[in-house]
Design a protein around this motif. Structure first.
Motif, PDB file in Angstrom:
ATOM      1  N   SER A  36       0.854  -1.183   0.000  1.00  0.00           N
ATOM      2  CA  SER A  36       0.000   0.000   0.000  1.00  0.00           C
ATOM      3  C   SER A  36       0.893   1.236   0.000  1.00  0.00           C
ATOM      4  N   ASN A  37       0.288   2.395  -0.166  1.00  0.00           N
ATOM      5  CA  ASN A  37       1.072   3.630  -0.234  1.00  0.00           C
ATOM      6  C   ASN A  37       1.942   3.847   0.997  1.00  0.00           C
ATOM      7  N   GLU A  38       1.404   3.592   2.165  1.00  0.00           N
ATOM      8  CA  GLU A  38       2.152   3.801   3.405  1.00  0.00           C
ATOM      9  C   GLU A  38       2.574   2.492   4.073  1.00  0.00           C
ATOM     10  N   GLY A  39       2.060   1.372   3.598  1.00  0.00           N
ATOM     11  CA  GLY A  39       2.419   0.072   4.152  1.00  0.00           C
ATOM     12  C   GLY A  39       1.453  -0.455   5.201  1.00  0.00           C
ATOM     13  N   ASN A  40       0.698   0.421   5.875  1.00  0.00           N
ATOM     14  CA  ASN A  40      -0.183  -0.038   6.951  1.00  0.00           C
ATOM     15  C   ASN A  40      -1.388  -0.812   6.437  1.00  0.00           C
ATOM     16  N   MET A  41      -1.953  -0.419   5.319  1.00  0.00           N
ATOM     17  CA  MET A  41      -3.085  -1.161   4.755  1.00  0.00           C
ATOM     18  C   MET A  41      -2.632  -2.525   4.250  1.00  0.00           C
ATOM     19  N   ALA A  42      -1.394  -2.616   3.818  1.00  0.00           N
ATOM     20  CA  ALA A  42      -0.863  -3.900   3.368  1.00  0.00           C
ATOM     21  C   ALA A  42      -0.836  -4.895   4.523  1.00  0.00           C
ATOM     22  N   GLN A  43      -0.464  -4.453   5.711  1.00  0.00           N
ATOM     23  CA  GLN A  43      -0.453  -5.358   6.862  1.00  0.00           C
ATOM     24  C   GLN A  43      -1.863  -5.806   7.209  1.00  0.00           C
ATOM     25  N   SER A  44      -2.829  -4.906   7.134  1.00  0.00           N
ATOM     26  CA  SER A  44      -4.223  -5.273   7.380  1.00  0.00           C
ATOM     27  C   SER A  44      -4.696  -6.302   6.362  1.00  0.00           C
ATOM     28  N   ALA A  45      -4.317  -6.118   5.104  1.00  0.00           N
ATOM     29  CA  ALA A  45      -4.688  -7.070   4.056  1.00  0.00           C
ATOM     30  C   ALA A  45      -4.067  -8.432   4.317  1.00  0.00           C
ATOM     31  N   LYS A  46      -2.805  -8.452   4.714  1.00  0.00           N
ATOM     32  CA  LYS A  46      -2.117  -9.706   5.015  1.00  0.00           C
ATOM     33  C   LYS A  46      -2.844 -10.458   6.130  1.00  0.00           C
ATOM     34  N   ILE A  47      -3.204  -9.746   7.183  1.00  0.00           N
ATOM     35  CA  ILE A  47      -3.906 -10.371   8.307  1.00  0.00           C
ATOM     36  C   ILE A  47      -5.258 -10.926   7.863  1.00  0.00           C
ATOM     37  N   GLN A  48      -6.000 -10.150   7.078  1.00  0.00           N
ATOM     38  CA  GLN A  48      -7.304 -10.620   6.581  1.00  0.00           C
ATOM     39  C   GLN A  48      -7.160 -11.903   5.779  1.00  0.00           C
ATOM     40  N   LEU A  49      -6.193 -11.930   4.887  1.00  0.00           N
ATOM     41  CA  LEU A  49      -6.005 -13.113   4.041  1.00  0.00           C
ATOM     42  C   LEU A  49      -5.562 -14.319   4.858  1.00  0.00           C
ATOM     43  N   GLU A  50      -4.663 -14.109   5.797  1.00  0.00           N
ATOM     44  CA  GLU A  50      -4.199 -15.226   6.618  1.00  0.00           C
ATOM     45  C   GLU A  50      -5.319 -15.794   7.487  1.00  0.00           C
ATOM     46  N   LYS A  51      -6.212 -14.946   7.961  1.00  0.00           N
ATOM     47  CA  LYS A  51      -7.357 -15.429   8.738  1.00  0.00           C
ATOM     48  C   LYS A  51      -8.279 -16.305   7.902  1.00  0.00           C
ATOM     49  N   GLN A  52      -8.219 -16.148   6.585  1.00  0.00           N
ATOM     50  CA  GLN A  52      -9.027 -16.969   5.674  1.00  0.00           C
ATOM     51  C   GLN A  52      -8.205 -18.110   5.075  1.00  0.00           C
ATOM     52  N   ASN A  53      -7.085 -18.429   5.718  1.00  0.00           N
ATOM     53  CA  ASN A  53      -6.232 -19.563   5.363  1.00  0.00           C
ATOM     54  C   ASN A  53      -5.460 -19.407   4.059  1.00  0.00           C
ATOM     55  N   TYR A  54      -5.221 -18.180   3.632  1.00  0.00           N
ATOM     56  CA  TYR A  54      -4.278 -17.969   2.526  1.00  0.00           C
ATOM     57  C   TYR A  54      -2.891 -18.099   3.141  1.00  0.00           C
ATOM     58  N   ALA A  55      -2.131 -19.089   2.677  1.00  0.00           N
ATOM     59  CA  ALA A  55      -0.913 -19.502   3.370  1.00  0.00           C
ATOM     60  C   ALA A  55       0.369 -18.844   2.876  1.00  0.00           C
TER      61      ALA A  55
END
Length: 70
Positions: A36-55
């Motif tokens: 993401s532009n600042e990097g913080n939204m990217a971490q939120s996206a990573k967490i969302q995907l991992e919670k849905q078992n994207y490995a």
């Protein structure tokens, strides 16, 4: 200033899971790089995907950092 990585897809975070689940080329083991532009939204996206078992999700921070390193 905005920017992107070559061949990347801009998906709003509130549509990310829906997009990944609907995309035939993506499965739970597909390597996914998020940024993401600042990097913080990217971490939120990573967490969302991992919670849905994207490995295989990697937060690469910002597109600026990635483009400098590639």
């Amino acid at each position: 200033s905005g920017g992107k990585i070559h061949n990347s897809v801009n998906v709003p975070i509130d549509e990310l899971l829906k997009w990944c689940n609907a995309n035939e080329r993506i499965n739970r083991n597909t390597p996914i790089l998020v940024y993401s532009n600042e990097g913080n939204m990217a971490q939120s996206a990573k967490i969302q995907l991992e919670k849905q078992n994207y490995a295989n999700v990697t937060n690469i921070g910002t597109h600026k950092w990635y483009n400098l390193c590639s």
